[in-house]
Design an enzyme around this catalytic site. Sequence first.
Site, short mmCIF file in Angstrom:
data_model
loop_
_atom_site.label_atom_id
_atom_site.label_comp_id
_atom_site.label_asym_id
_atom_site.label_seq_id
_atom_site.Cartn_x
_atom_site.Cartn_y
_atom_site.Cartn_z
N HIS A 367 0.80 -1.23 0.00
CA HIS A 367 0.00 0.00 0.00
C HIS A 367 0.83 1.27 0.00
O HIS A 367 0.26 2.36 0.02
CB HIS A 367 -0.91 0.05 1.23
CG HIS A 367 -2.00 -0.96 1.22
ND1 HIS A 367 -3.26 -0.70 0.75
CD2 HIS A 367 -2.01 -2.24 1.62
CE1 HIS A 367 -4.01 -1.79 0.90
NE2 HIS A 367 -3.26 -2.74 1.42
N LYS A 558 -8.64 13.63 4.94
CA LYS A 558 -7.70 12.51 4.93
C LYS A 558 -6.80 12.66 6.14
O LYS A 558 -6.80 13.71 6.79
CB LYS A 558 -6.86 12.50 3.65
CG LYS A 558 -6.24 13.88 3.33
CD LYS A 558 -5.57 13.95 1.96
CE LYS A 558 -6.51 14.08 0.80
NZ LYS A 558 -6.72 12.87 0.02
N ARG A 559 -6.01 11.61 6.46
CA ARG A 559 -5.06 11.76 7.55
C ARG A 559 -4.13 12.93 7.27
O ARG A 559 -3.84 13.25 6.11
CB ARG A 559 -4.25 10.46 7.72
CG ARG A 559 -5.02 9.38 8.44
CD ARG A 559 -5.44 9.81 9.83
NE ARG A 559 -4.29 9.79 10.71
CZ ARG A 559 -4.02 8.83 11.58
NH1 ARG A 559 -4.85 7.81 11.72
NH2 ARG A 559 -2.95 8.88 12.34
N LYS A 564 0.65 14.51 1.97
CA LYS A 564 -0.69 14.83 1.48
C LYS A 564 -0.89 16.34 1.31
O LYS A 564 -1.84 16.80 0.72
CB LYS A 564 -1.74 14.25 2.41
CG LYS A 564 -1.71 12.71 2.48
CD LYS A 564 -2.76 12.17 3.43
CE LYS A 564 -2.66 10.68 3.69
NZ LYS A 564 -3.28 9.87 2.62
N THR A 666 -8.48 6.81 -1.79
CA THR A 666 -9.82 6.29 -2.04
C THR A 666 -10.86 7.38 -1.76
O THR A 666 -11.95 7.34 -2.32
CB THR A 666 -10.11 5.05 -1.15
OG1 THR A 666 -9.66 5.33 0.18
CG2 THR A 666 -9.44 3.82 -1.68
N LYS A 670 -14.50 8.53 -3.64
CA LYS A 670 -15.78 8.78 -2.96
C LYS A 670 -16.31 10.17 -3.32
O LYS A 670 -17.50 10.36 -3.57
CB LYS A 670 -15.60 8.68 -1.44
CG LYS A 670 -15.23 7.29 -0.96
CD LYS A 670 -14.71 7.28 0.47
CE LYS A 670 -13.97 5.97 0.74
NZ LYS A 670 -13.17 5.99 1.98
O1 73E Z 1 -2.83 5.74 -0.76
C1 73E Z 1 -3.37 5.07 0.34
C2 73E Z 1 -4.23 3.92 -0.15
O2 73E Z 1 -5.34 4.41 -0.86
C3 73E Z 1 -2.27 4.53 1.23
O3 73E Z 1 -1.54 5.62 1.72
C4 73E Z 1 -2.86 3.75 2.38
O4 73E Z 1 -3.62 2.66 1.82
C5 73E Z 1 -4.71 3.09 1.03
C6 73E Z 1 -5.45 1.86 0.57
O5 73E Z 1 -4.71 1.14 -0.36
C7 73E Z 1 -1.84 3.21 3.31
N1 73E Z 1 -1.95 3.13 4.65
C8 73E Z 1 -0.84 2.58 5.09
N2 73E Z 1 -0.04 2.33 4.09
N3 73E Z 1 -0.67 2.73 2.96
C9 73E Z 1 -0.53 2.29 6.49
C10 73E Z 1 0.78 2.00 6.86
C11 73E Z 1 1.06 1.73 8.18
C12 73E Z 1 0.05 1.73 9.13
C13 73E Z 1 -1.25 2.02 8.76
C14 73E Z 1 -1.53 2.30 7.43
#
Ligand code: 73E
Length: 825
Positions: A367, A558-559, A564, A666, A670
């Site tokens: 991710h 978003k976070r 970001k 995502t 939405k």
């Molecule tokens: O871009 C997003 C993505 O849409 C990405 O940053 C996020 O995953 C979403 C779903 O695919 C994400 N979260 C984390 N890594 N990628 C993450 C890493 C460590 C702890 C918690 C979350």
Amino acid sequence: MNAKANNTQSPAKIDKSDFKAAVVKHLHCTLGTDENKANNHAWWKATCAAMQEHVLEGLRKTQKTHYLNDTRAVHYFSAEFLMGRLLSNNLQNFGLFEVASGALKELGVELTDIMEQEPDMALGNGGLGRLAACFIDSLATMELPAIGYGIHYEHGLFRQEIKSGAQIERPDSWRDYGNPWEICRPESIQEVSLFGYVETKYGENGRVLKEWHPGSIVKGVPWDIPVVGYEGKTVNVLRLWQSEASDYFNWDVFNAGGYVDAQRENVQAETISKVLYPNDETEAGKELRLIQQYFFCSCSLKDIIRRYKRAHGDDWSRFADQVVIQLNDTHPAIAIPELMRILVDRAELDWDQAWGICTQVFAYTNHTLLPEALEKWPARMIEKILPRHLEIIYEINHRFMAEVDKKWPGDNAMKAKLSIIEEGHEKMVRMGHLSVIGSFAVNGVAEMHSRLVKSSLFPEFDELYPGKLTNVTNGITPRRWLKACNPSLSKLIDKKIGVDWPKDLYKLEGLAKFASNKTFQKQFMKVKLENKELLAEEIRQSLDLEVDVNAIFDVQIKRLHEYKRQHLNLLHIMALYRRILENPDYDMHPRVFIFGAKAAPGYKLAKDIIYAINKVADKINNDPRVNNKIKVVFLPNYRVSLAEKMIPASDVSEQISTAGKEASGTGNMKLALNGAVTIGTLDGANVEIAEEVGDDNIFIFGLTVEEVNELKAKGYNPLDYYYKDPEIKAVLDWLETDYFTPGKPGALVSIKQSLLDHGDPYMVLADYRSYSDAQIAVDEAYRDKERWAEMAIINTAKMGKFTSDRSIKDYVDRIWKLSPCKIEN
Ligand code: 73E
């Protein structure tokens, strides 16, 4: 028994009076109260209980059918599931929303009011956890056998309060007054070992046997959350493990054996599932986090094996035909050595056979490319907590190194690069490498991200295992993110193109031909206005602030993370403010900039940015010279249920990450689905959204990935932009004064420092001018009402690709190889 008396007749046949009777029955018999005494909380619980009857009936039928058909199933392993609220979702999916609403009205209760009683199930940080929730919704909707496995955190993501502009974290207690959806399953408790040491023994024919003598054993108690598919046929389950002290483990006996030291290492069993780590995109590196990961993986694997053995006994030959496990990032990667341990040490399979099974069972989703999010555990830590697993990891690596040597003979640099073990002053275990080596498929989450996974994160793995690395673009469930959260738009769409779109989102394409139809434009924008009025009311209630619903609602939710770039948005807001102060006639359509964001509690700069947004908001919102042209709103405690209110009311969607940093996103999907127009960089899934809606219906700005890399290679100097662009200089210098923080000069200076003194790692200044120009284009477009309406409609119409049903279909066809299983009513 009479089905009606049992109140388990098919949900399709339930009418208002049935529903009313069921709610009243639960008010009396489950909650011990009555219609005159009940408050909204009691009404909510009684309504949930009335629904749960159907949910559980669906669950029972589904489980029985899956068992009788001995179905192959996907097991989605995720440390996070961001479920949000379930009542409205379950009502919608059973087609009972209108029935329930009418029934409650007759009882003098407003369904939408009681829905507000439900605490969000916030067992996740952000996109990754919400993706897991959308995926299990799609799996159930598509009648696919699936189980979600995760952790039953006692406290989900912290509740955010804003005090004098700053974020304060408060504990989240989502099940303080009981959660009506979950079912405890003590009959399926598992035990998990931790700590201790490994004894080597020799068995028959000299076979080396490893025996792990744990220092601690904890109990995993499963709680099941039913997951209702759209139209209510399949009800799958999300199984979350809660840790408890083991009553089986007898410390006296253990200590008599002389292993007194082990007791020191005994973790408080209950702490394991106590709290969700609030870090998004950062690796916590904490012992407890590794224990959490191992805890839920071990429980889940044992649960899967128990179910498999019930049908197949000790015959492991069909395990990989029945079981596929999707690893949601590397957080559950420890499942790979755990399955090896079970197969080799417990089932006594030989290594190659066990490894053959593992590498047909696991698939891994990456991710993120952010280095700080790539999990690495100190080998010492794994050795202490999971001594046998470290041995297994070394053995996996040893064999893998031989493979590398075959491909690149004698290339030691290559070995060091690909090794699961990173050598350094402290040996580290790279969980990403372990995941790639132990899985049969690895996917990124958007086209561009997957390309970067292949070209920059794992290029050698791509060469070594051609075809293993692939893409599955993320998606979102249109049931929650349009049908349930935006009922007015949903009804308008139903009228225009029929009611099939929630299950076949490409049907929305049918709206495109009305995009330039004046009547439809008016209807579409009227819905948007109504949704804006609802959000304006929410803002009034939450912040005591009036906003103009005719202004552009410009939303970034978003976070909070530097990549970001909420601070890019903020700098632009400050620049607009400055332009208005310099020229009171500055020509712009009024705009309300709306933010929602939580910062990780230990992420100082992220918290500083929240503080800055709030301080700038205070100033601008109270400055009469602004003449209401700008309002800045920071809505506290951003979460799924708040997103459901913000998204339908948005005109502009801010997707402004540095190119190459946001794997997918995502929220972008939405917002566009609900008719917001994106201003964004060519990053993550924005690229694919742009492909779908066309260049005329999106505002793209900023450097591309290639340009970002070129600029970095050439030597990026943010000072160049600071000195060349007077507006950038002015707003950055403004941050140093006490203009926004009276009496506290320098309170906002860390943002300026990060951009000028610390090298502006996310190239905010490089993209500033291009962003500002794109915002001018947004402003112009919005003023042309018809053009804007057309753009908004096209955005909704072209989101078919981004249903999570499509993502799941991609996984099923290309990775999981699953077949649907019909559940008869
Ligand atoms: O871009 C997003 C993505 O849409 C990405 O940053 C996020 O995953 C979403 C779903 O695919 C994400 N979260 C984390 N890594 N990628 C993450 C890493 C460590 C702890 C918690 C979350």
